[in-house]
Scaffold this motif. Structure first.
Motif, PDB file in Angstrom:
ATOM      1  N   ALA A 225       0.829  -1.211   0.000  1.00 50.03           N
ATOM      2  CA  ALA A 225       0.000   0.000   0.000  1.00 50.03           C
ATOM      3  C   ALA A 225       0.863   1.260   0.000  1.00 50.03           C
ATOM      4  CB  ALA A 225      -0.930  -0.016   1.207  1.00 50.03           C
ATOM      5  N   LEU A 226       1.968   1.246   0.728  1.00 51.25           N
ATOM      6  CA  LEU A 226       2.855   2.406   0.760  1.00 51.25           C
ATOM      7  C   LEU A 226       3.468   2.678  -0.606  1.00 51.25           C
ATOM      8  CD1 LEU A 226       4.712   1.815   4.169  1.00 51.25           C
ATOM      9  CD2 LEU A 226       2.869   3.444   3.698  1.00 51.25           C
ATOM     10  N   VAL A 227       3.896   1.630  -1.287  1.00 52.51           N
ATOM     11  CA  VAL A 227       4.485   1.797  -2.616  1.00 52.51           C
ATOM     12  C   VAL A 227       3.449   2.350  -3.598  1.00 52.51           C
ATOM     13  CG1 VAL A 227       5.451   0.556  -4.590  1.00 52.51           C
ATOM     14  CG2 VAL A 227       6.277   0.072  -2.274  1.00 52.51           C
ATOM     15  N   ALA A 228       2.229   1.839  -3.521  1.00 54.43           N
ATOM     16  CA  ALA A 228       1.177   2.344  -4.406  1.00 54.43           C
ATOM     17  C   ALA A 228       0.899   3.828  -4.140  1.00 54.43           C
ATOM     18  CB  ALA A 228      -0.097   1.523  -4.212  1.00 54.43           C
ATOM     19  N   ALA A 229       0.887   4.203  -2.880  1.00 53.08           N
ATOM     20  CA  ALA A 229       0.646   5.613  -2.544  1.00 53.08           C
ATOM     21  C   ALA A 229       1.775   6.498  -3.051  1.00 53.08           C
ATOM     22  CB  ALA A 229       0.496   5.760  -1.034  1.00 53.08           C
ATOM     23  N   ALA A 230       3.016   6.043  -2.875  1.00 51.83           N
ATOM     24  CA  ALA A 230       4.162   6.838  -3.320  1.00 51.83           C
ATOM     25  C   ALA A 230       4.160   7.026  -4.827  1.00 51.83           C
ATOM     26  CB  ALA A 230       5.459   6.176  -2.870  1.00 51.83           C
ATOM     27  N   PHE A 245       9.426   8.077  -5.521  1.00 53.56           N
ATOM     28  CA  PHE A 245      10.283   7.016  -6.039  1.00 53.56           C
ATOM     29  C   PHE A 245      10.377   5.810  -5.110  1.00 53.56           C
ATOM     30  CE2 PHE A 245      11.913  10.981  -7.929  1.00 53.56           C
ATOM     31  CZ  PHE A 245      11.766  10.662  -9.273  1.00 53.56           C
ATOM     32  N   LEU A 246       9.565   5.761  -4.062  1.00 52.19           N
ATOM     33  CA  LEU A 246       9.616   4.646  -3.122  1.00 52.19           C
ATOM     34  C   LEU A 246       9.118   3.374  -3.790  1.00 52.19           C
ATOM     35  CD1 LEU A 246      10.163   3.962  -0.074  1.00 52.19           C
ATOM     36  CD2 LEU A 246       7.703   4.275   0.276  1.00 52.19           C
ATOM     37  N   PRO A 452      -0.333   8.426   6.656  1.00 53.56           N
ATOM     38  CA  PRO A 452       0.360   8.836   5.429  1.00 53.56           C
ATOM     39  C   PRO A 452       1.846   8.478   5.454  1.00 53.56           C
ATOM     40  CG  PRO A 452       0.234  10.677   6.913  1.00 53.56           C
ATOM     41  CD  PRO A 452      -0.400   9.510   7.645  1.00 53.56           C
ATOM     42  N   LEU A 453       2.471   8.637   4.301  1.00 51.75           N
ATOM     43  CA  LEU A 453       3.925   8.630   4.221  1.00 51.75           C
ATOM     44  C   LEU A 453       4.494   9.897   4.856  1.00 51.75           C
ATOM     45  CD1 LEU A 453       4.235   7.348   0.562  1.00 51.75           C
ATOM     46  CD2 LEU A 453       5.251   6.196   2.553  1.00 51.75           C
TER      47      LEU A 453
END
Length: 614
Positions: A225-230, A245-246, A452-453
């Protein structure tokens, strides 16, 4: 006797101080039920994610300094690195000269959760389920948020409504954060419940479960989920949508690490800090500038002393701006050496300097960021609070009568605030932790996760070849700076504060008050030192977007005597007077070296920091 808002707590069982009463209550309840300092700190750390979401979150970071049962202090680095794709060249190709203050481009690899889990594994005794219980309960069933949460949300309401709709879904509307009403974050509760379920399916052993949770965080549903958000283009502080770029490999390949602290001696004391990837050595440099001072004669409130401390802060911060980073090009021993301290001390005159003066501890000329040079020269101007467009007007940090909310602009730009937590248990373990980042205003809430990130990469530079150049795999030089001090080799005091660039100013003043008092009468009146009128200077290159600078500035609380204000103005300081309780959010715990009594105190400013213990 100095005026104090509360007593310094004293006892023998355990002590906690933090920036929020629910975190303090959580940590103390863990100690009361047989937990150790690490168990208490981890439980409180996850609670801070829930109750101070405008100041920290799971997508942020946490450095810690700790001593286990009186052993030599160590540092736990929970500061994540720049992703593999986050090169300075790629950012410059986007037309940027500095990293945005919000949005996916500002997101480093999140470090806080892995650091808390590593602390629990190595020095805790409780299971992951037990330490997460308080945070899950508060997120699922609700808590009454402090007014600062609602004030922060109000600052970014338009941004949430028009662009960050996942954040709007959580923080706006009838169920948004309002003091006196229960605010819930069911997605965050669900994230931790799913994490627990997957961790516990790995087996019954405590360490196995913790390691499984770390893998889920780095490689499982959370990481996905974090990668998709980034990767989702998002409007950031530039007013333009950018993707970050994460990637999955960035999350899978990073772990929190144990490190040796950096330390200096002053009198019979040794002060321990994180290395130059943090702001920590700034305090140590300030102390080396006082190498000629007898602590028993030090009057921290004397105008001449304040002048000297302000000028020392300017010099130490200039060295920070020029030399600190994850690839420091100078010998840290040289930077902290008595000889270099003597040379820098000689630069302090009777009047306030208006110059930015990074030094040369090894004879090499400092290589400074071009943007920093232009900011100091007054060639770069920035608008504050002007919405999402290109900044145009000189940045001035807003002065408030009292701390109501962190300075947050409509575009999510935040000029430094965070949380702090200190714990000491009856076995002598002492922890100082400063969790931050992953603020609700740093990036959109990740759908399904409830947080959030972060945005810590804004502290990296886009010039090539600098200690703080944005570089894949390197930590951005953070402002976070927990502190631990030993007396005659025995860890004695853990302390710290939120406040961005002010952290190693307010904390240094606290430390000097305590060391001077101890040298005179063996006292450690933590509360009096916290309550005392405080100050800071903005004569530094601000670490937060858009990187301002205010030559010779000095901000004092109005409780400072008018005679002191006048004396400092006569010396050339550009003095601003803030509210009576506007400087600092310190907390501290201690183990008195003579009596063995445990002590604790917390900041009354903002009416939410508390200490507890017995």
């Amino acid at each position: 006797m100095a005026f104090t808002t509360r007593p310094t707590l004293q006892g023998t069982f355990g002590m906690v101080g933090s920036t929020h009463w629910l975190a303090t209550a959580t940590a103390m309840s863990v100690l009361e039920r047989g937990g150790r300092a690490a168990d208490a700190a981890v439980a409180a750390g996850f609670v801070l994610h829930v109750v101070e979401p405008h100041l920290n979150g799971p997508g942020g970071e946490v450095p810690m300094v700790l001593s286990v049962e009186g052993a030599d202090p160590v540092v736990l680095c929970g500061q994540g690195v720049a992703p593999a794709g986050a090169t300075a060249e790629r950012y410059r190709d986007l037309g940027l000269d500095i990293v945005p203050g919000s949005g996916p481009l500002a997101a480093a690899v999140p470090g806080a959760v892995d650091a808390w889990l590593l602390l629990l594994r190595d020095h805790g005794t409780w299971t992951l389920r037990d330490v997460l219980d308080h945070a899950i309960g508060l997120a699922e069933h609700g808590h009454s948020p402090v007014p600062q949460v609602a004030a922060t949300v109000a600052s970014v309401q338009e941004l949430f409504t028009e662009h960050w709709t996942s954040s709007a879904a959580l923080y706006l509307g009838a169920d948004g954060p309002r003091t006196g009403q229960l605010f819930r974050n069911p997605d965050l509760a669900g994230t931790w419940q799913r994490l627990l379920a997957e961790a516990e399916s790995a087996g019954p052993d405590r360490d196995t479960q913790i390691e499984a949770a770390r893998r889920v965080w780095r490689e499982g549903f959370i990481a996905e989920a974090l990668v998709a958000a980034a990767g989702t283009p998002t409007v950031d502080s530039t007013g333009t949508p950018h993707a970050g770029f994460l990637e999955a490999d960035d999350l899978a390949g990073w772990e929190a690490t144990w490190e040796q602290p950096v330390s200096v001696d002053l009198g019979g004391w040794t002060v321990h800090k994180a290395g130059p990837w943090s702001q920590g050595p700034v305090m140590l440099q300030q102390l080396t500038l006082l190498g000629d001072v007898e602590l028993a004669t030090l009057d921290v409130d004397d105008p001449a002393t304040v002048h000297r401390l302000v000028e020392g802060t300017k010099l130490a911060m200039a060295d920070r701006d020029a030399w600190y980073g994850d690839a420091m090009p100078v010998d840290l021993d040289a930077l902290l050496s008595p000889g270099y301290g003597d040379a820098r001390r000689a630069l302090i005159g009777d009047t306030a300097s208006e110059d930015w003066r990074p030094g040369s501890p090894t004879g090499t000329a400092p290589q400074v960021p071009e943007h920093a040079r232009r900011v100091v020269a007054g060639e770069v101007t920035h608008e504050v609070g002007g919405g999402l467009g290109e900044p145009t007007v000189q940045h001035q940090e807003p002065q408030r009568p009292d701390p109501v909310a962190p300075p947050v602009d409509a575009d999510g730009t935040t000029r430094g605030d965070t949380c702090h937590l200190d714990v000491v248990d009856r076995w002598g373990t002492m922890i100082s932790a400063t969790p931050s980042g992953g603020w609700l205003q740093s990036n959109p809430v990740v759908p399904g996760l409830g947080f959030p990130l972060g945005n810590r990469l804004q502290m990296a530079w886009l010039d090539e070849g600098l200690p703080g150049t944005l570089t894949p795999g390197r930590r951005p030089r953070t402002t976070l700076t927990p502190s631990l001090a030993s007396y005659q080799g025995r860890p004695t005091l853990a302390f710290g504060t939120p406040g961005g660039d002010q952290q190693d100013q307010w904390s240094s003043h606290l430390l000097l008050r305590l060391l001077a008092g101890f040298a005179r009468d063996r006292s450690l009146d933590l509360q009096a030192a916290i309550d005392a009128p405080n100050w800071h200077t903005n004569h530094l290159v601000n670490s937060f977007w858009p990187r301002g600078y205010e030559a010779a500035s000095l901000v004092l609380e109005s409780r400072v005597p008018e005679s002191t204000v006048d004396a400092l103005r006569r010396r050339g300081h550009r003095v601003s007077v803030g509210g009576p309780w506007s400087e600092g959010r310190l907390s501290a715990v201690a183990r008195h070296p003579d009596t063995g009594l445990l002590l604790a105190a917390a900041n009354p400013r903002g009416m939410q920091g508390y200490a507890a213990g017995r």
